[in-house]
Motif scaffolding. Structure first.
Motif, PDB file in Angstrom:
ATOM      1  N   GLY A 165       0.800  -1.216   0.000  1.00 28.52           N
ATOM      2  CA  GLY A 165       0.000   0.000   0.000  1.00 28.52           C
ATOM      3  C   GLY A 165       0.831   1.263   0.000  1.00 28.52           C
ATOM      4  N   ILE A 166       1.928   1.245   0.760  1.00 29.51           N
ATOM      5  CA  ILE A 166       2.792   2.439   0.828  1.00 29.51           C
ATOM      6  C   ILE A 166       4.181   2.160   0.239  1.00 29.51           C
ATOM      7  CG2 ILE A 166       1.606   3.470   2.783  1.00 29.51           C
ATOM      8  CD1 ILE A 166       3.726   2.336   4.617  1.00 29.51           C
ATOM      9  N   LYS A 167       4.329   0.974  -0.369  1.00 29.77           N
ATOM     10  CA  LYS A 167       5.575   0.591  -1.039  1.00 29.77           C
ATOM     11  C   LYS A 167       6.764   0.653  -0.085  1.00 29.77           C
ATOM     12  CE  LYS A 167       3.967   1.675  -5.671  1.00 29.77           C
ATOM     13  NZ  LYS A 167       4.283   2.302  -6.971  1.00 29.77           N
ATOM     14  N   LEU A 168       6.605   0.013   1.063  1.00 27.10           N
ATOM     15  CA  LEU A 168       7.618   0.042   2.116  1.00 27.10           C
ATOM     16  C   LEU A 168       8.188  -1.360   2.315  1.00 27.10           C
ATOM     17  CD1 LEU A 168       8.883   1.799   4.459  1.00 27.10           C
ATOM     18  CD2 LEU A 168       7.131   0.792   5.910  1.00 27.10           C
ATOM     19  N   LEU A 169       9.492  -1.496   2.139  1.00 22.86           N
ATOM     20  CA  LEU A 169      10.191  -2.757   2.370  1.00 22.86           C
ATOM     21  C   LEU A 169      10.958  -2.648   3.678  1.00 22.86           C
ATOM     22  CD1 LEU A 169      10.839  -5.538   1.031  1.00 22.86           C
ATOM     23  CD2 LEU A 169      12.928  -4.491   0.145  1.00 22.86           C
ATOM     24  N   SER A 170      10.809  -3.648   4.553  1.00 26.65           N
ATOM     25  CA  SER A 170      11.460  -3.575   5.863  1.00 26.65           C
ATOM     26  C   SER A 170      12.205  -4.871   6.172  1.00 26.65           C
ATOM     27  CB  SER A 170      10.436  -3.290   6.969  1.00 26.65           C
ATOM     28  OG  SER A 170       9.518  -4.356   7.087  1.00 26.65           O
ATOM     29  N   ASN A 171      13.244  -4.735   6.972  1.00 28.55           N
ATOM     30  CA  ASN A 171      14.060  -5.851   7.427  1.00 28.55           C
ATOM     31  C   ASN A 171      14.187  -5.762   8.942  1.00 28.55           C
ATOM     32  OD1 ASN A 171      16.012  -7.966   7.619  1.00 28.55           O
ATOM     33  ND2 ASN A 171      17.637  -6.436   7.615  1.00 28.55           N
ATOM     34  N   ILE A 231      14.988  -1.872   9.800  1.00 30.00           N
ATOM     35  CA  ILE A 231      15.479  -0.948   8.784  1.00 30.00           C
ATOM     36  C   ILE A 231      14.513  -1.011   7.606  1.00 30.00           C
ATOM     37  CG2 ILE A 231      17.386  -0.401   7.212  1.00 30.00           C
ATOM     38  CD1 ILE A 231      19.245  -1.773   9.268  1.00 30.00           C
ATOM     39  N   GLN A 232      14.059   0.144   7.146  1.00 27.09           N
ATOM     40  CA  GLN A 232      13.056   0.145   6.092  1.00 27.09           C
ATOM     41  C   GLN A 232      13.330   1.219   5.043  1.00 27.09           C
ATOM     42  OE1 GLN A 232       9.786   0.633   8.882  1.00 27.09           O
ATOM     43  NE2 GLN A 232       9.503   2.763   8.268  1.00 27.09           N
ATOM     44  N   LEU A 233      12.867   0.923   3.830  1.00 27.62           N
ATOM     45  CA  LEU A 233      13.076   1.808   2.692  1.00 27.62           C
ATOM     46  C   LEU A 233      11.745   1.982   1.960  1.00 27.62           C
ATOM     47  CD1 LEU A 233      15.055   3.352   0.779  1.00 27.62           C
ATOM     48  CD2 LEU A 233      15.304   1.203  -0.472  1.00 27.62           C
ATOM     49  N   THR A 234      11.388   3.234   1.698  1.00 28.39           N
ATOM     50  CA  THR A 234      10.171   3.538   0.953  1.00 28.39           C
ATOM     51  C   THR A 234      10.536   3.675  -0.529  1.00 28.39           C
ATOM     52  OG1 THR A 234       9.246   4.706   2.855  1.00 28.39           O
ATOM     53  CG2 THR A 234       8.240   5.113   0.715  1.00 28.39           C
ATOM     54  N   TYR A 235       9.835   2.915  -1.368  1.00 25.95           N
ATOM     55  CA  TYR A 235      10.095   2.924  -2.793  1.00 25.95           C
ATOM     56  C   TYR A 235       9.253   4.007  -3.481  1.00 25.95           C
ATOM     57  CZ  TYR A 235      12.964  -1.261  -2.561  1.00 25.95           C
ATOM     58  OH  TYR A 235      13.973  -2.147  -2.288  1.00 25.95           O
ATOM     59  N   PRO A 236       9.640   4.425  -4.685  1.00 26.45           N
ATOM     60  CA  PRO A 236       8.927   5.506  -5.369  1.00 26.45           C
ATOM     61  C   PRO A 236       7.447   5.196  -5.566  1.00 26.45           C
ATOM     62  CG  PRO A 236      10.982   5.035  -6.495  1.00 26.45           C
ATOM     63  CD  PRO A 236      10.791   3.950  -5.477  1.00 26.45           C
ATOM     64  N   ALA A 237       6.616   6.229  -5.481  1.00 29.38           N
ATOM     65  CA  ALA A 237       5.182   6.069  -5.661  1.00 29.38           C
ATOM     66  C   ALA A 237       4.863   5.830  -7.131  1.00 29.38           C
ATOM     67  CB  ALA A 237       4.469   7.319  -5.175  1.00 29.38           C
TER      68      ALA A 237
END
Length: 237
Positions: A165-171, A231-237
């Motif tokens: 939904g928000i294009k968020l990848l987390s580890n 640790i998380q990274l938001t990918y482009p919308a």
């Protein structure tokens, strides 16, 4: 309990949205600590942002993104090299962290093995303020059952999650510390230390982040501390 400062939180959320809109990578990190006594009762729990990435982490990121060798022979501003936790300068004619090693396992990367306090998530009792030039904990709590020590448990496997939904990848990374020292142990600082090449076959342990806690956390005798890094990274919308 979450330790978040609302004025800064607004800025973080704004940065996240700007990163998506401008297609610029913006990553975030969170630190969570939970203490249980010998009966399994929770005596402390809090979650906070982890924002204390040190020069090593910046040099690692730049070296990878720029495809540049970490071969400077000095360490400091404008220099692309690494200082390990023993204060040894690491440089080589390959990018920082470049290797064909499996960093999801417990031989390299962040997952410290059982009884090993030299890498992975570390805890300490030092109270010095955070510094961008930090390369080790001020006073690391050693692995063991003696006074002031705690047993380092093997760090859990990485847990990767994606919020479409928000294009968020987390580890998420978790490590447990058991206190069988015969007395309470105070924790004031937490670090994330990687075991990976500084280039080629030049291996070492180097700290990526050091967080000074806002208040001392006490782990009672026979108690357990759980430390979680996300640790998380938001990918482009």
């Amino acid at each position: 309990m979450e330790i978040m400062h609302e004025p800064k939180e607004r800025k973080y959320r704004q940065l996240q949205r700007l990163g998506q809109d401008l297609k610029i990578p913006t990553f975030e990190a969170f630190l969570e600590l939970e203490v249980r006594d010998g009966n399994g009762r929770i005596t402390h729990h809090h979650r906070q942002r982890s924002h204390s990435w040190v020069r090593n982490a910046y040099n690692h990121m730049f070296s990878q993104l720029a495809g540049k060798n970490g071969n400077d022979t000095t360490f400091g501003a404008g220099k692309l090299s690494i200082k390990d936790t023993g204060a040894t300068l690491r440089n080589a004619s390959t990018p920082i962290g470049q290797s064909n090693a499996d960093i999801d396992g417990t031989s390299y990367g962040y997952r410290g093995p059982a009884g090993n306090d030299t890498w992975g998530i570390q805890v300490g009792s030092g109270t010095n303020a955070e510094s961008f030039e930090d390369y080790q904990l001020q006073t690391k709590i050693a692995n063991g059952v003696g006074a002031g020590q705690m047993s380092y448990i093997e760090q859990d496997s990485h847990v990767i999650a994606y919020n479409a939904g928000i294009k968020l990848l987390s580890n998420t990374q978790i490590r447990y510390f058991n206190n069988n020292s015969g007395g309470s142990v105070n924790v004031n600082e937490v670090a994330l230390v990687v075991n990976q090449p500084q280039g080629g076959s030049v291996y070492g342990k180097w700290m990526q982040s050091r967080d000074k806690l806002a208040a001392t956390i006490t782990v009672p005798n026979t108690g357990q501390l759980r430390v979680t890094y996300t640790i998380q990274l938001t990918y482009p919308a």
